[in-house]
Structures are given as structure tokens and as C-alpha cells.
Design an enzyme around this catalytic site. Structure first.
Site, PDB file in Angstrom:
ATOM      1  N   ASP A 143       8.987  26.079  41.798  1.00  0.00           N
ATOM      2  CA  ASP A 143       8.037  27.023  42.389  1.00  0.00           C
ATOM      3  C   ASP A 143       8.320  27.089  43.892  1.00  0.00           C
ATOM      4  OD1 ASP A 143       5.730  28.280  43.449  1.00  0.00           O
ATOM      5  OD2 ASP A 143       4.599  27.673  41.665  1.00  0.00           O
ATOM      6  N   GLY A 187      12.660  29.067  55.987  1.00  0.00           N
ATOM      7  CA  GLY A 187      13.026  27.745  56.521  1.00  0.00           C
ATOM      8  C   GLY A 187      14.377  27.310  55.974  1.00  0.00           C
ATOM      9  N   TYR A 230      -1.486  41.013  46.981  1.00  0.00           N
ATOM     10  CA  TYR A 230      -0.079  41.418  46.870  1.00  0.00           C
ATOM     11  C   TYR A 230       0.331  42.254  48.083  1.00  0.00           C
ATOM     12  CZ  TYR A 230       4.134  43.280  44.571  1.00  0.00           C
ATOM     13  OH  TYR A 230       5.429  43.634  44.240  1.00  0.00           O
TER      14      TYR A 230
HETATM   15  O1  LIG Z   1      -2.034  51.864  31.297  1.00  0.00           O
HETATM   16  C1  LIG Z   1      -1.950  52.309  32.460  1.00  0.00           C
HETATM   17  C2  LIG Z   1      -1.328  51.582  33.509  1.00  0.00           C
HETATM   18  C3  LIG Z   1      -1.286  52.166  34.760  1.00  0.00           C
HETATM   19  N1  LIG Z   1      -1.791  53.394  34.981  1.00  0.00           N
HETATM   20  C4  LIG Z   1      -1.683  54.045  36.296  1.00  0.00           C
HETATM   21  O2  LIG Z   1      -0.306  54.285  36.528  1.00  0.00           O
HETATM   22  C5  LIG Z   1      -0.004  54.172  37.914  1.00  0.00           C
HETATM   23  C6  LIG Z   1       1.115  53.157  38.087  1.00  0.00           C
HETATM   24  O3  LIG Z   1       0.613  51.891  37.793  1.00  0.00           O
HETATM   25  P1  LIG Z   1       1.544  50.585  37.629  1.00  0.00           P
HETATM   26  O4  LIG Z   1       0.627  49.516  37.207  1.00  0.00           O
HETATM   27  O5  LIG Z   1       2.692  50.888  36.777  1.00  0.00           O
HETATM   28  O6  LIG Z   1       2.125  50.325  39.085  1.00  0.00           O
HETATM   29  P2  LIG Z   1       1.531  50.552  40.557  1.00  0.00           P
HETATM   30  O7  LIG Z   1       2.198  51.749  41.092  1.00  0.00           O
HETATM   31  O8  LIG Z   1       0.056  50.538  40.570  1.00  0.00           O
HETATM   32  O9  LIG Z   1       1.993  49.247  41.279  1.00  0.00           O
HETATM   33  C7  LIG Z   1       3.376  48.937  41.386  1.00  0.00           C
HETATM   34  O10 LIG Z   1       3.825  49.438  42.572  1.00  0.00           O
HETATM   35  C8  LIG Z   1       5.150  49.181  42.979  1.00  0.00           C
HETATM   36  C9  LIG Z   1       5.632  47.782  42.740  1.00  0.00           C
HETATM   37  O11 LIG Z   1       5.764  47.055  43.932  1.00  0.00           O
HETATM   38  C10 LIG Z   1       4.877  46.982  41.758  1.00  0.00           C
HETATM   39  O12 LIG Z   1       5.675  46.841  40.625  1.00  0.00           O
HETATM   40  C11 LIG Z   1       3.545  47.447  41.321  1.00  0.00           C
HETATM   41  O13 LIG Z   1       2.626  46.835  42.138  1.00  0.00           O
HETATM   42  C12 LIG Z   1      -1.304  53.772  38.578  1.00  0.00           C
HETATM   43  O14 LIG Z   1      -1.917  54.901  39.084  1.00  0.00           O
HETATM   44  C13 LIG Z   1      -2.155  53.188  37.455  1.00  0.00           C
HETATM   45  O15 LIG Z   1      -3.531  53.334  37.669  1.00  0.00           O
HETATM   46  C14 LIG Z   1      -2.397  54.113  33.952  1.00  0.00           C
HETATM   47  O16 LIG Z   1      -2.867  55.246  34.140  1.00  0.00           O
HETATM   48  N2  LIG Z   1      -2.457  53.531  32.741  1.00  0.00           N
END
Ligand SMILES: O=c1ccn([C@@H]2O[C@H](COP(=O)(O)OP(=O)(O)O[C@H]3OC[C@@H](O)[C@H](O)[C@H]3O)[C@@H](O)[C@H]2O)c(=O)[nH]1
Length: 396
Positions: A143, A187, A230
């Protein structure tokens, strides 16, 4: 008369005695023989038991030898030969994850020595198992929140959960990974004189007010929202990189990675690509969060990996966006997946996720101009598949 009777009795007695003696002798011989045969069978039984025990103890060793023999004859993907001068010792943190394992493949096939470090929170051993035993490859269960002492020339620092449900699962751990983990890797880079590439994210732009997002934009992030562990974790990781560059002269590269998809994305990853493919293949409703008007642009993992390697080996120390500018609304994307799968799934609208970025699309002019990089895989065509552990949108 009396004498005769006594003689007869004693004669009879003698005979009886002889008879009794003979019987006793036979009984004795029989008992000695019995004991002897019994002992032999105990001995034989004992020997069999010992043999059985030895067999049981040796069985796992035999298996190990078989595995070793197999691993010697195992066919690895083809690896280029690099001279000592060109061959680098490369550390990939998070190298057993979705992006990390594809990067591992590329660097191994290019002929480098690759050490993968992963704590297997979201990474999987099976993503890199095809390299296990190769002389250029090493896998360490570690880790990055703990210091690491190792001699390397380059560090690709990818370790962190990336899918929103995964990074929100344990926000404190996500923060520690991105802050303490990055400090530890910087580091290490300082100690051994290695160059470090940080896998940053488009999430540093938050819910952006500038569209498309270029690298000059400072972002619009809620520092106390559910995504902050994040977003802010990656923002401070970038800050740390430039502090180490300015104060300690560490060579750093920062890639701001936009939404990425490809093989080895776990079925339960929770991101939109794997969710929609799985739902469409199972005939379940496709879950669109909010109205579906929010946009994303998806790049294929092979394009990203090429961009990461180009950036690492360039002389560009400022942040560079890596993403595909082909932008879709999430609703369009749901319809696209439905049509690729030829699925009768319905579209189900669920409540909007808090702080969900509404528009996201990378401005990639910097990568094009300085790295000569742009994505080559189009998302719009392809087919969807799944096996027992991952879903895949195969692009054409
Ligand atoms: O089942 C779902 C999952 C997600 N979504 C929507 O789809 C869009 C994309 O969602 P994701 O979860 O795939 O990813 P996000 O864009 O929110 O975050 C991503 O951004 C870029 C990267 O750095 C990361 O991999 C991740 O944080 C969002 O608007 C989310 O609300 C849905 O509508 N339904």
C-alpha cells in the site's frame, strides 16, 4: 495290586503329561506364530501408513514443481529486446488496476523492467497474471500509504480508486492514498533520482464553468462535497508534485485523465460504461442519474496508455489533458449502448448524483501540439460483451 494301580495311573499320567506337553507346545508355537504374523501385519500396516503420510506431505511439493515447470514453459506475450542503456526500471503504483495493467503490458512489451505495486483494493492479480514469473516483471503487494524502498528510473503513480462509488466508499482512505501515498512516491523519486508521472484526473476541474476544459482552467470544486476526497486529493497531489519539483528538483509529469473505458473494467466498477453494458446485456433498465443531459467524452484505454508513455518521456512538466473530445450526453450514451447490444432494456431515470459535473470534454490541443498525441479509437462503433467478471465495449 495297589502298586499296579499306581503304576497304571502314573503311566496314564505320563501319557497325559506328554499329551498335555505336546498340546502346550503346539499352543505356544501357534501363539508365537500368531504374534509374529500379527506383528508383520502391524509392521506392514505401519509402513503403508508412513508411505501414505509421505505421499500426503509430498503432494503439494509435487504440485509446486509442476507449477514451476509450467511457469518455465509458459508463453509470455512477445517482449522486445532493449539494450541495457535503453532498458528502464519502471515502477507502476496501482499497476494491477484497469489502466495500470494495460500500461504494464505496454511497458513490458516494449522491453522494460516493470515492478507493479498494488494493494488490491480495486486492482486484481489476474490483470497482470500473464507476466508472473517473467524475468522483467515483479509484483509487490504493498500500500503506497506506507513508504517503499526500491531502485527505479521512472514511477507511474496511478494508485487510487477511480470509480466514484469506489473512491466514496472510504473517503479517508482515498485521501490518504492520494496525499500520503503521493508524498511517499515523491520521496522515493527524490531519493533515487527517478522521474514521476502522476495520474491526475479531469475531476480537478470539478463541475466546470469553462467548456471544453483546458489546462489553464483552475476548476470549480466543492471542497466539502462527496467527491472532494478524490477531487481535492488529486488537486493536492498535483500541488505536491510541483512543490517537489521546485524545492527538490524532482522531475514530474502530470496527466489529467478524462473518462476512460476498455477491457479489465470490473463488472461492479460502478462507472457508467460498465453499468450500462451490464444492464443492457441482462435486459435490466439502464440507470440514468438525473435527466441524462450531463455530458462526458470517453477515450479507449489503449489511447490513454500511449499518451501516458509519450508524456513520461517528454520534457513537459506542466499538466496535460489526456482524453477523447468526442462528447455525448449520458442519455445519448445509454441509447448507444442499447443499440449496440440490441437490448430491449428500458431507460430508468434515477435521482441526480450530488455535485455531478454537468459538462465535461477535454481540450487536447496541448497534447496534440507538444506530444503529437491524439486518440485514434472511436467510441461510437463497437459491440458489447461480458464474461464472468468484466463487461467490455469492443470498439472497431
Ligand atoms: O449507472 C450510472 C452511472 C453513472 N451515471 C452518470 O454517468 C456520468 C459518468 O459517471 P462515471 O461514474 O462513469 O464517471 P464520472 O465522470 O462521474 O467520474 C470519472 O471521472 C473521470 C475519472 O477521473 C474517474 O474515472 C471518474 O471519477 C455521470 O454523470 C454519472 O452520474 C449514470 O447516469 N448512470
Amino acid at each position: 495290586m495297589m502298586k499296579r494301580v499306581i503304576w497304571l495311573i502314573s503311566g496314564l499320567n505320563r501319557r497325559m503329561m506328554k499329551l498335555l506337553f505336546a498340546l502346550a507346545l503346539i499352543a505356544y508355537i501357534a501363539s508365537v506364530w500368531g504374534t509374529y504374523t500379527n506383528m508383520r501385519s502391524i509392521q506392514e500396516h505401519g509402513e503403508m501408513k508412513i508411505e501414505q503420510r509421505i505421499d500426503e506431505a509430498v503432494a503439494p511439493l509435487r504440485e509446486k514443481i509442476r507449477d514451476l515447470e509450467q511457469s518455465f514453459s509458459q508463453k509470455y506475450p512477445p517482449v522486445k529486446f532493449l539494450s541495457e542503456k535503453d532498458r528502464k526500471r519502471i515502477l507502476i503504483t496501482g499497476g494491477a488496476g484497469f489502466v495500470g495493467s494495460h500500461l504494464t503490458d505496454k511497458l513490458m512489451m516494449d522491453g522494460h523492467e516493470v515492478t507493479v505495486v498494488d494493494n488490491f483494493f480495486t486492482g486484481r492479480k489476474r490483470n497482470v497474471e500473464h507476466w508472473i514469473g517473467h524475468e522483467n516483471f515483479e509484483l509487490i503487494n504493498h500500500d503506497v500509504v506506507e513508504p517503499l524502498y526500491i531502485e527505479v528510473d521512472q514511477i507511474y503513480h496511478l494508485a487510487s480508486p477511480a470509480s466514484p462509488p469506489n473512491y466514496m466508499y472510504n473517503p479517508i482512505k482515498t485521501l490518504k492514498t492520494n496525499t500520503i501515498g503521493t508524498l511517499n512516491m515523491l520521496g522515493l523519486a527524490k531519493r533515487v533520482g527517478a522521474r514521476l508521472l502522476l495520474a491526475s484526473t479531469s475531476e480537478v476541474y470539478g463541475d466546470p464553468e469553462v467548456h471544453p476544459q483546458n489546462e489553464e482552467y483552475w476548476g470549480h470544486v466543492n471542497p466539502i462535497g462527496p467527491r472532494a476526497c478524490y477531487d481535492e486529493g488529486k488537486r493536492v497531489a498535483e500541488t505536491m508534485c510541483y512543490a517537489y519539483m521546485k524545492q527538490e528538483g524532482v522531475e514530474v509529469r502530470v496527466a489529467r485523465i478524462f473518462n476512460t473505458f476498455g477491457s479489465r473494467m470490473h463488472m461492479n466498477d460502478g462507472r457508467v460504461v460498465s453499468n450500462f453494458i451490464l444492464q443492457a446485456l441482462q435486459g435490466e433498465p439502464l440507470t440514468v442519474y438525473g435527466s441524462g443531459a450531463q455530458t462526458r467524452a470517453f477515450q479507449y484505454v489503449s489511447d490513454l496508455v500511449n499518451g501516458l508513455v509519450l508524456l513520461m518521456n517528454s520534457n513537459i512538466s506542466s499538466p496535460v489533458n489526456l482524453g477523447n473530445p468526442e462528447e455525448h450526453t449520458i442519455l445519448e450514451f445509454a441509447r448507444l449502448i442499447k443499440s449496440l447490444v440490441v437490448s430491449r432494456s428500458q431507460i430508468q431515470f434515477l435521482p441526480e448524483a450530488q455535485d455531478d459535473p454537468q459538462r465535461r470534454r477535454p481540450d487536447i490541443r496541448k497534447a496534440k501540439m507538444l506530444l503529437g498525441w491524439e486518440p485514434v479509437v472511436r467510441v461510437i462503433r463497437g459491440r458489447c460483451t461480458r464474461n464472468d467478471r468484466e463487461t467490455q465495449l469492443i470498439t472497431s
